[in-house]
Scaffold this active site. Sequence first.
Site, PDB file in Angstrom:
ATOM      1  N   CYS A  67      -4.996   2.831  -1.813  1.00  0.00           N
ATOM      2  CA  CYS A  67      -4.109   1.688  -1.596  1.00  0.00           C
ATOM      3  C   CYS A  67      -4.856   0.364  -1.435  1.00  0.00           C
ATOM      4  O   CYS A  67      -4.261  -0.641  -1.066  1.00  0.00           O
ATOM      5  CB  CYS A  67      -3.207   1.923  -0.384  1.00  0.00           C
ATOM      6  SG  CYS A  67      -4.121   2.094   1.149  1.00  0.00           S
ATOM      7  N   HIS A 102      -6.750 -11.323   3.947  1.00  0.00           N
ATOM      8  CA  HIS A 102      -5.325 -11.097   4.174  1.00  0.00           C
ATOM      9  C   HIS A 102      -4.463 -12.250   3.694  1.00  0.00           C
ATOM     10  O   HIS A 102      -3.317 -12.062   3.314  1.00  0.00           O
ATOM     11  CB  HIS A 102      -5.071 -10.698   5.626  1.00  0.00           C
ATOM     12  CG  HIS A 102      -5.457  -9.264   5.828  1.00  0.00           C
ATOM     13  ND1 HIS A 102      -6.716  -8.904   6.203  1.00  0.00           N
ATOM     14  CD2 HIS A 102      -4.804  -8.127   5.556  1.00  0.00           C
ATOM     15  CE1 HIS A 102      -6.796  -7.585   6.203  1.00  0.00           C
ATOM     16  NE2 HIS A 102      -5.649  -7.092   5.812  1.00  0.00           N
ATOM     17  N   ARG A 124     -15.913  -8.502   3.660  1.00  0.00           N
ATOM     18  CA  ARG A 124     -14.953  -8.695   2.573  1.00  0.00           C
ATOM     19  C   ARG A 124     -14.445 -10.129   2.479  1.00  0.00           C
ATOM     20  O   ARG A 124     -13.819 -10.502   1.493  1.00  0.00           O
ATOM     21  CB  ARG A 124     -13.780  -7.707   2.689  1.00  0.00           C
ATOM     22  CG  ARG A 124     -12.912  -7.901   3.896  1.00  0.00           C
ATOM     23  CD  ARG A 124     -11.985  -6.703   4.123  1.00  0.00           C
ATOM     24  NE  ARG A 124     -10.622  -6.952   3.728  1.00  0.00           N
ATOM     25  CZ  ARG A 124      -9.598  -6.147   4.008  1.00  0.00           C
ATOM     26  NH1 ARG A 124      -9.803  -5.001   4.646  1.00  0.00           N
ATOM     27  NH2 ARG A 124      -8.384  -6.434   3.644  1.00  0.00           N
ATOM     28  N   ARG A 174       1.886  -2.419   5.901  1.00  0.00           N
ATOM     29  CA  ARG A 174       0.921  -2.897   6.905  1.00  0.00           C
ATOM     30  C   ARG A 174       1.704  -3.404   8.109  1.00  0.00           C
ATOM     31  O   ARG A 174       2.117  -4.555   8.144  1.00  0.00           O
ATOM     32  CB  ARG A 174       0.084  -4.044   6.332  1.00  0.00           C
ATOM     33  CG  ARG A 174      -0.894  -3.655   5.242  1.00  0.00           C
ATOM     34  CD  ARG A 174      -1.657  -4.884   4.790  1.00  0.00           C
ATOM     35  NE  ARG A 174      -2.825  -4.580   3.994  1.00  0.00           N
ATOM     36  CZ  ARG A 174      -2.842  -4.545   2.660  1.00  0.00           C
ATOM     37  NH1 ARG A 174      -1.743  -4.801   1.983  1.00  0.00           N
ATOM     38  NH2 ARG A 174      -3.951  -4.273   2.011  1.00  0.00           N
ATOM     39  N   ASN A 222     -10.551  -1.660   0.302  1.00  0.00           N
ATOM     40  CA  ASN A 222     -10.918  -3.012   0.771  1.00  0.00           C
ATOM     41  C   ASN A 222     -11.950  -2.903   1.889  1.00  0.00           C
ATOM     42  O   ASN A 222     -12.966  -3.599   1.901  1.00  0.00           O
ATOM     43  CB  ASN A 222      -9.698  -3.760   1.315  1.00  0.00           C
ATOM     44  CG  ASN A 222      -8.611  -3.909   0.282  1.00  0.00           C
ATOM     45  OD1 ASN A 222      -8.880  -3.771  -0.907  1.00  0.00           O
ATOM     46  ND2 ASN A 222      -7.395  -4.180   0.714  1.00  0.00           N
ATOM     47  N   GLU A 224     -11.167   4.728   5.133  1.00  0.00           N
ATOM     48  CA  GLU A 224     -11.677   3.390   4.849  1.00  0.00           C
ATOM     49  C   GLU A 224     -12.965   3.090   5.621  1.00  0.00           C
ATOM     50  O   GLU A 224     -13.492   1.996   5.561  1.00  0.00           O
ATOM     51  CB  GLU A 224     -10.613   2.335   5.128  1.00  0.00           C
ATOM     52  CG  GLU A 224     -10.013   2.366   6.510  1.00  0.00           C
ATOM     53  CD  GLU A 224      -8.932   1.308   6.713  1.00  0.00           C
ATOM     54  OE1 GLU A 224      -8.818   0.374   5.909  1.00  0.00           O
ATOM     55  OE2 GLU A 224      -8.191   1.428   7.707  1.00  0.00           O
ATOM     56  N   ARG A 279       1.903   2.419   8.037  1.00  0.00           N
ATOM     57  CA  ARG A 279       0.601   2.448   8.708  1.00  0.00           C
ATOM     58  C   ARG A 279       0.766   1.841  10.092  1.00  0.00           C
ATOM     59  O   ARG A 279       1.346   0.754  10.234  1.00  0.00           O
ATOM     60  CB  ARG A 279      -0.418   1.654   7.896  1.00  0.00           C
ATOM     61  CG  ARG A 279      -1.796   1.726   8.517  1.00  0.00           C
ATOM     62  CD  ARG A 279      -2.818   1.045   7.663  1.00  0.00           C
ATOM     63  NE  ARG A 279      -2.721  -0.404   7.760  1.00  0.00           N
ATOM     64  CZ  ARG A 279      -3.477  -1.244   7.045  1.00  0.00           C
ATOM     65  NH1 ARG A 279      -4.331  -0.767   6.166  1.00  0.00           N
ATOM     66  NH2 ARG A 279      -3.363  -2.536   7.195  1.00  0.00           N
TER      67      ARG A 279
HETATM   68  C1  PEP Z   1      -7.930  -1.332   2.791  1.00  0.00           C
HETATM   69  O1  PEP Z   1      -8.792  -1.514   3.658  1.00  0.00           O
HETATM   70  O2  PEP Z   1      -8.202  -1.020   1.606  1.00  0.00           O
HETATM   71  C2  PEP Z   1      -6.501  -1.480   3.107  1.00  0.00           C
HETATM   72  C3  PEP Z   1      -5.572  -1.140   2.238  1.00  0.00           C
HETATM   73  O3  PEP Z   1      -6.170  -2.016   4.307  1.00  0.00           O
HETATM   74  P1  PEP Z   1      -6.279  -3.580   4.703  1.00  0.00           P
HETATM   75  O4  PEP Z   1      -6.490  -4.361   3.442  1.00  0.00           O
HETATM   76  O5  PEP Z   1      -5.010  -3.905   5.392  1.00  0.00           O
HETATM   77  O6  PEP Z   1      -7.461  -3.601   5.621  1.00  0.00           O
HETATM   78 MG    MG Z   2      -8.255  -1.640   5.724  1.00  0.00          MG
END
Ligand code: PEP
Ligand code: MG
Length: 580
Positions: free
Chosen positions: A512, A198, A475, A305, A464, A441, A342
């Site tokens: 996204c 993030h 990640r 977000r 992600n 996701e 979201r």
């Molecule tokens: C994702 O997980 O791809 C996403 C867009 O959400 P975040 O990166 O906020 O977890």
């Molecule tokens: Mg996510």
Amino acid sequence: MSEPRRPMRVFSGIAVSGGVAIGRAVSILGPSLEIVRFPIGDEGVAAELERFREAVGETARAIEGTRERSGEFLGAELAAIFGAHALLLVDPSFVGVIEQRIRKERVNAEWAVHQVCQDLRGRFERLEDPYLRERAHDIEDVGRQLLQHLLGGGHRDLSDLPRGVVVVADDLTPSEAIRLGRAGASGFAVASGSLTSHTSIIARSLHLPAVCGLAHAPELVTTDDPVILDGEAGNLIVHPTREVLASYGERQREELAREAAAARATAAPALCADGTEIELMANVDLPEEIADVVRFGARGIGLYRSEFLFLETEPRLPTEEEHYRLYRRLVEGAAPFPAVIRTYDLGGRKLARELMHLEEENPVLGLRGIRLTLARPEIFRTQLRGVIRAAAHGELWVMAPMVSRVEELRRFRALVEELSEEVEREGAGAPRNLRIGIMIEVPAAAVIAETLAREADFFSIGTNDLIQYTLAVDRNNRQVADLYQPLHPALLRMIRSTVLAARAAAIPVSLCGEMAADPRHLPLLLGLGLRRLSLNPRSIPALRAAAGRLQVADLERRVARCLELGTAAEVERELAGALL
Ligand code: PEP
Ligand code: MG
């Protein structure tokens, strides 16, 4: 006499946010709570006790403030925990013992707090009674807060950095990155992190060059060293030579000119070479980016977000009015296209863990996203009422993160519908076209996409997390960064089946995750059937240009072959050359 010129040194890491920053380094070393022991001598004891008592007072005031606010959000039970914390601060077997230690051992207060907390925690943890064992957490919590006050503030004080500096740090939290960016830092070079962490996402949101994975750089770079941060190549250059400096200066000027040209974009759909239309929407994390939606020709906001709204109101959660005001700005900023809001993806490693009082061994598999909001309906209702009120002002789509079961979607929809009626009854305006969708996701959601598509109004694929959970690869973990493979055949199949499920149910589907912003992945995503992507708005011009060089029929043929392949490397080879 001027200082002798130091030799140029280049550190290489992971390029996470493009652009060039040229400036002086500010090195921020070490975690903020590193505790060292130092002797203070007889003469230092009185001052040290005084310092400790001040920290106790500040901590007590902070706890009281949190207790008042949390009563409103979290209910009486959790507010009582803060009551227990406050009591610890007047308990002689805690504060008295710390003071004794400062006096007897003539050591700094931080060390005494640290030692006493360790002792007590160990003792409580060994007890049979689960209630008493819980006290170990209280001690840890209060001890940490005391240390933060002793070490100077709840976090590193980053607010008065000179403008234009390049921050070189072991680690930066997303909120630190925001504060630094807003205070005028010109780039981040970080030892930890990854492309999809993030903090990296925030660097891109603030349009600051950033490089992560720069092991050792924070120890070897000194504050005030002249540096160049190349966010494109992933390099931090320390003590650049005159020639290197001149060539980067030139590059920086060219980039600014390119960006000014790109910002004169229109919101027409991007067109492939064969005329296929692609909708490019904007991911928005910070209010600063709302202007970029129009500047870079996004067709609305494909992901806001909302957990980042908490950063504007920290340490308390936003009120209904604050939700409403921001979401209304988003809806109006995205018009005539939709704004996808979201709902909170709090928990996991994300924000407000402390406020939520989450102690989890494995938070990424814990109470996160929709699970957390459904478990704390008071928090969720406040947010959803803000969403529903804002939906009276335009095209708002609301979306839940981390959905893994149909029941979650059903409860989400029921709550939105119940609150919509409530808001309407109050006369605050009826939502115009509120659609209810979910992120795909979690692998389970991709596998049951057909079932979910019957009850959701739209899907947005979050690669992600989908990569992280499908491949069981954290990640944010550098040790396994090479296993975090967006081209893994398992991921391709998940995306494909989700797209087909959405098509069969005639609901919109977009993607996204950060993959969407990389033109090298565009052939794959189009070949998998996606026609709507949501990405950092500043990357839209490059994606638009890449789309113009693609023939969708050719991509569909290539990707059909990719779906039969066994490895990411084979997929990469099959797609090589697709971008003309
Ligand atoms: C994702 O997980 O791809 C996403 C867009 O959400 P975040 O990166 O906020 O977890
Ligand atoms: Mg996510």
